[in-house]
Design an enzyme around this catalytic site. Structure first.
Site, PDB file in Angstrom:
ATOM      1  N   HIS A   1       0.885  -1.176   0.000  1.00 24.66           N
ATOM      2  CA  HIS A   1       0.000   0.000   0.000  1.00 24.66           C
ATOM      3  C   HIS A   1       0.916   1.216   0.000  1.00 24.66           C
ATOM      4  CE1 HIS A   1      -4.038   1.551   0.442  1.00 24.66           C
ATOM      5  NE2 HIS A   1      -3.666   2.339   1.427  1.00 24.66           N
TER       6      HIS A   1
ATOM      7  N   LYS B   1     -10.105   6.260  -4.030  1.00 20.95           N
ATOM      8  CA  LYS B   1      -9.148   7.310  -3.661  1.00 20.95           C
ATOM      9  C   LYS B   1      -7.784   6.831  -4.126  1.00 20.95           C
ATOM     10  CE  LYS B   1      -7.283   8.286   0.976  1.00 20.95           C
ATOM     11  NZ  LYS B   1      -7.603   8.866   2.281  1.00 20.95           N
TER      12      LYS B   1
ATOM     13  N   LYS C   1      -3.676   7.268  -4.052  1.00 18.84           N
ATOM     14  CA  LYS C   1      -2.589   7.813  -3.246  1.00 18.84           C
ATOM     15  C   LYS C   1      -1.538   8.345  -4.192  1.00 18.84           C
ATOM     16  CE  LYS C   1      -3.417   6.955   1.080  1.00 18.84           C
ATOM     17  NZ  LYS C   1      -3.602   8.096   1.985  1.00 18.84           N
TER      18      LYS C   1
ATOM     19  N   ASP D   1      -5.346  11.567  -2.662  1.00 20.76           N
ATOM     20  CA  ASP D   1      -4.746  11.949  -1.384  1.00 20.76           C
ATOM     21  C   ASP D   1      -3.262  12.163  -1.632  1.00 20.76           C
ATOM     22  OD1 ASP D   1      -4.021  12.394   1.192  1.00 20.76           O
ATOM     23  OD2 ASP D   1      -4.782  10.491   1.994  1.00 20.76           O
TER      24      ASP D   1
ATOM     25  N   GLU E   1      -7.248  15.631  -1.247  1.00 22.32           N
ATOM     26  CA  GLU E   1      -7.019  15.469   0.194  1.00 22.32           C
ATOM     27  C   GLU E   1      -5.599  15.876   0.581  1.00 22.32           C
ATOM     28  OE1 GLU E   1      -8.280  11.620   1.478  1.00 22.32           O
ATOM     29  OE2 GLU E   1      -7.165  11.701   3.367  1.00 22.32           O
TER      30      GLU E   1
ATOM     31  N   ASP F   1      -6.856  16.611   6.085  1.00 21.22           N
ATOM     32  CA  ASP F   1      -6.748  15.320   6.775  1.00 21.22           C
ATOM     33  C   ASP F   1      -5.734  15.450   7.909  1.00 21.22           C
ATOM     34  OD1 ASP F   1      -6.702  12.766   7.637  1.00 21.22           O
ATOM     35  OD2 ASP F   1      -5.770  11.883   5.876  1.00 21.22           O
TER      36      ASP F   1
ATOM     37  N   LYS G   1     -11.208  11.652  11.705  1.00 23.31           N
ATOM     38  CA  LYS G   1     -10.672  10.353  12.125  1.00 23.31           C
ATOM     39  C   LYS G   1     -10.783  10.286  13.644  1.00 23.31           C
ATOM     40  CE  LYS G   1      -7.458   9.748   8.311  1.00 23.31           C
ATOM     41  NZ  LYS G   1      -6.061   9.752   7.830  1.00 23.31           N
TER      42      LYS G   1
ATOM     43  N   GLU H   1     -14.078   5.984   4.329  1.00 21.34           N
ATOM     44  CA  GLU H   1     -13.041   5.082   3.792  1.00 21.34           C
ATOM     45  C   GLU H   1     -12.774   3.977   4.820  1.00 21.34           C
ATOM     46  OE1 GLU H   1      -9.631   7.682   3.191  1.00 21.34           O
ATOM     47  OE2 GLU H   1      -9.308   7.860   5.351  1.00 21.34           O
TER      48      GLU H   1
HETATM   49  C1  MUC Z   1      -4.689   8.826   4.876  1.00 22.03           C
HETATM   50  O1  MUC Z   1      -3.899   9.758   4.858  1.00 22.03           O
HETATM   51  O2  MUC Z   1      -5.812   9.065   4.462  1.00 22.03           O
HETATM   52  C2  MUC Z   1      -6.392   6.273   4.825  1.00 22.03           C
HETATM   53  C3  MUC Z   1      -6.724   5.526   3.740  1.00 22.03           C
HETATM   54  C4  MUC Z   1      -5.537   5.168   3.102  1.00 22.03           C
HETATM   55  O3  MUC Z   1      -5.406   4.495   2.094  1.00 22.03           O
HETATM   56  O4  MUC Z   1      -4.507   5.729   3.761  1.00 22.03           O
HETATM   57  C5  MUC Z   1      -4.973   6.289   4.951  1.00 22.03           C
HETATM   58  C6  MUC Z   1      -4.264   7.493   5.392  1.00 22.03           C
HETATM   59 MG    MG Z   2      -5.319  11.150   4.011  1.00 20.67          MG
END
Ligand code: MUC
Ligand code: MG
Length: 371
Positions: free
Chosen positions: A18, A164, A166, A195, A221, A246, A270, A324
């Site tokens: 991941h 989402k 990354k 994000d 994000e 976030d 969160k 999420e």
């Molecule tokens: C984040 O920064 O959002 C939440 C879902 C994901 O894939 O990573 C986390 C951290």
């Molecule tokens: Mg995030």
């Protein structure tokens, strides 16, 4: 009054690497807290973070050390009957910071309280407004074709239809092209968000977000550094696409400051970052008063933190950007006797008392970090 407080580290491999801008996860370390009340009722909480100290300022090991050394003796020293609010006030007076540990302990106390009242935890927080929460999936394999195939599989399984991505670990244009390629492959009906995990400078934000907005991306994000709330505010004013805070959102105090500046269109709430379920509900209230939309975030917790979050999010007036809460689905092992219920692109909020889950303690025993 409490008989015991135990903190357990459980290392579980992820189903695939991941990839975030701050680290690539191959394993997740769950930080589980088990509190046993004098009358034998057991409550569970979770204080999991991401990538040791790569993501935040608390690591699994530091959370465990602080609970074992400070929180547990304090809870065990209570000799009169205190309610949850009185117990949390005592903890706040004696212990600074440590939001993740505070969240785990608070969750366990609320789990005990809800079990005593024979109510789902959501009802102890004021009451749920919904029984199901939409859940997106994060595409983070680092490979465009693999991400597209993964997304198509999720849509076919009716598990997730919002994604989402990354980004932030590659050159900006490479990342933007990757996102646009996925958006094009999945079509207009599928919501794609990104994000950046604070990787971009203000100039990079302007260049990147403009292209992402033009490409039909729905949500950006945490594009800039945590402290740069002024940059986040300027981006919020400049672009039509929704900008979300976030990492910059660390509980009610920061929510209040961000709301005063209107530094974001959306808050990623969160429970751990907020310092507890009650504080997460306070963040949601501040957002509502400021006209800021909500998204239910995760620290990629296992089932305990995930379902605790679900109970809190189920009480929010509105959850415009969904959640999420897919953490358990990223793990190769489950620690529940019955897995959480994901169906029709949603997570079901349990109806049974407390968190409403049954922990498999034998499984935890097998998986727990021994040394
Ligand atoms: C984040 O920064 O959002 C939440 C879902 C994901 O894939 O990573 C986390 C951290
Ligand atoms: Mg995030």
């Amino acid at each position: 009054m409490y008989k015991s407080v135990e903190t357990i580290l459980v290392d579980i491999p992820t189903i695939r690497p991941h990839k975030l801008s701050v680290t690539t996860m191959q394993t997740q370390t769950l930080v589980l807290v088990k509190v046993t009340a004098e009358n034998g009722v057991v409550g569970w909480g979770e204080a999991t973070t991401i990538g040791g100290l790569n993501y935040g300022e608390e690591s699994p090991e530091s959370v465990k050390a602080n609970i074992d050394t400070y929180f547990a003796p304090l809870l065990l020293s209570i000799k009169k009957s205190l309610n949850v609010a009185q117990t949390l006030t005592l903890i706040r007076k004696s212990i600074n910071g440590n939001r993740f540990a505070k969240c785990a302990i608070q969750t366990a106390l609320l789990d005990i309280q809800a079990k005593k009242l024979n109510l789902p935890l959501s009802e102890v927080l004021g009451g749920r407004l919904r029984d199901r929460l939409p859940v997106l999936w994060t595409l983070a394999s680092g490979d465009t074709d693999k991400d597209i195939a993964e997304a198509k599989k999720m849509i076919e399984l009716k598990r997730h239809n919002i994604f989402k991505l990354k980004i932030g670990s590659n050159a900006l244009q490479h990342d933007v092209d990757h996102v646009i390629a996925i958006k094009k492959a999945l079509g207009t009906d599928i919501s794609i968000r990104v994000d950046v995990n604070r990787a971009w400078s203000e100039l990079e934000c302007i260049q990147g977000i403009q292209q992402l907005q033009d490409g039909g991306i729905d949500l950006i994000e945490q594009p800039c550094a945590i402290e740069q709330t002024n940059v986040l505010g300027r981006l919020t004013q400049r672009f039509d696409v929704a900008i979300m805070a976030d990492e910059a959102l660390t509980g009610p105090d920061s929510a209040y400051r961000l709301a005063q500046q209107h530094a974001a269109d959306v808050f990623a709430v969160k429970v751990e970052q907020s310092g507890g379920l009650i504080e997460a509900c306070e963040v949601a209230k501040i957002a509502k008063l400021a006209g800021i939309d909500l998204y239910g975030g995760t620290m990629l917790e296992g089932p305990i933190g995930t379902i605790a979050s679900a109970h809190a999010f189920s009480t929010f007036d509105s959850l415009a950007f969904g959640t999420e809460l897919f953490g358990p689905l990223l793990l190769t092992e489950d620690i529940l006797k019955t897995p959480l219920q994901y169906e029709n692109f949603e997570l079901v909020v349990p109806q049974a008392a407390g968190l409403g889950i049954e922990i498999d303690e034998d499984k935890i025993e097998q998986l727990r970090r021994k040394a």
